[in-house]
Scaffold this motif. Structure first.
Motif, PDB file in Angstrom:
ATOM      1  N   LEU A   1       0.378  -1.272  -0.486  1.00 44.14           N
ATOM      2  CA  LEU A   1      -0.040  -0.300   0.012  1.00 44.14           C
ATOM      3  C   LEU A   1       0.816   1.433   0.025  1.00 44.14           C
ATOM      4  N   ILE A   2       1.713   1.075   0.656  1.00 44.94           N
ATOM      5  CA  ILE A   2       2.802   2.557   0.990  1.00 44.94           C
ATOM      6  C   ILE A   2       3.310   3.126  -1.286  1.00 44.94           C
ATOM      7  N   GLY A   3       3.437   2.170  -1.390  1.00 48.34           N
ATOM      8  CA  GLY A   3       3.751   2.756  -3.127  1.00 48.34           C
ATOM      9  C   GLY A   3       3.050   3.931  -3.189  1.00 48.34           C
ATOM     10  N   TRP A   4       1.316   3.112  -3.067  1.00 47.98           N
ATOM     11  CA  TRP A   4      -0.229   4.083  -4.029  1.00 47.98           C
ATOM     12  C   TRP A   4      -0.495   5.024  -2.850  1.00 47.98           C
ATOM     13  N   LEU A   5       0.260   5.322  -1.686  1.00 51.44           N
ATOM     14  CA  LEU A   5       0.038   6.031  -0.786  1.00 51.44           C
ATOM     15  C   LEU A   5       1.066   7.353  -0.934  1.00 51.44           C
TER      16      LEU A   5
ATOM     17  N   LEU B   1       8.565   1.255  -6.765  1.00 52.67           N
ATOM     18  CA  LEU B   1       9.217   0.278  -6.228  1.00 52.67           C
ATOM     19  C   LEU B   1       9.027  -1.220  -5.562  1.00 52.67           C
ATOM     20  N   LEU B   2       9.230   0.008  -4.410  1.00 48.67           N
ATOM     21  CA  LEU B   2       8.756  -1.592  -3.349  1.00 48.67           C
ATOM     22  C   LEU B   2       7.675  -2.001  -3.227  1.00 48.67           C
ATOM     23  N   SER B   3       6.556  -1.762  -4.008  1.00 47.48           N
ATOM     24  CA  SER B   3       4.815  -2.017  -3.679  1.00 47.48           C
ATOM     25  C   SER B   3       4.417  -3.122  -5.159  1.00 47.48           C
TER      26      SER B   3
END
Length: 199
Positions: free
Chosen positions: A131-135, A143-145
């Motif tokens: 979720l953090i990447g899209w937030l 990239l992590l997501s």
């Protein structure tokens, strides 16, 4: 001017370098518990979260497993996912743990069966990373997501009862996943640039 992707990656790797030992040190707890359990109690010393049992079970359940196979499977996912979250920082890592514990409380109160194992935390770490990447919508976070979705997306069906193997606590996975997403949502505002617009 904002930092380039390379600079952000360098900072993330520098943060990880100082945090590499945290996940293995945490794993010492369940591995020590399991060794003692198998050697002295023949697998009978478990510390599960029991339905409306002692509240301490909410905290001890991640460090209790049904055998070395169970613990090894969780450990092999816990380590890389922990290191990926730690590239974001210790606060984010702590937030995932707190989120997982927070969402475990309703399970402890209302779910009719006991559960234990580190998999709830594993799914919490995964939920945070997805979720953090899209937030944040930042290249490194995205990239992590994407990396986590490609690498670990195959375990997501076990969040659904129909696809969860018999004897596996899907509700523990689902609550942990929700806790990780809650952590990502909670940490997101602190990572946003302040409003520097001129009047």
């Amino acid at each position: 001017m904002g930092a380039s992707l390379g600079q952000r990656l360098d900072r993330s790797l520098a943060r990880l370098g100082t945090n590499l030992l945290i996940p293995p040190l945490i794993l010492l707890i369940p591995w020590t518990q399991e060794v003692i359990d198998q050697l002295l109690f023949r697998g009978g010393w478990n510390l599960p979260m029991e339905p409306r049992g002692p509240f301490i079970g909410v905290f001890t359940a991640p460090f209790s497993h049904s055998g070395f196979g169970h613990l090894l499977a969780n450990s092999l996912m816990f380590l890389p996912l922990s290191w990926l979250v730690l590239t974001k920082g210790r606060r984010d890592y702590l937030a995932v743990w707190l989120g997982v514990y927070a969402t475990a409380i309703p399970v402890w109160l209302f779910w009719p069966t006991a559960s234990h194992g580190l998999s709830g935390v594993v799914y919490g770490l995964l939920g945070y990373l997805l979720l953090i990447g899209w937030l944040e919508r930042r290249p490194l976070s995205l990239l992590l997501s994407v990396l986590c979705l490609i690498s670990y997306g195959g375990v997501l069906p076990s969040l659904i009862p129909l696809f969860s193997p018999a004897g596996v606590s899907w509700i523990g996975h689902a609550s942990g996943f929700a806790g990780g997403m809650l952590a990502a949502w909670g940490m997101h505002p602190t990572t946003q640039p302040s409003d520097t617009s001129k009047r």
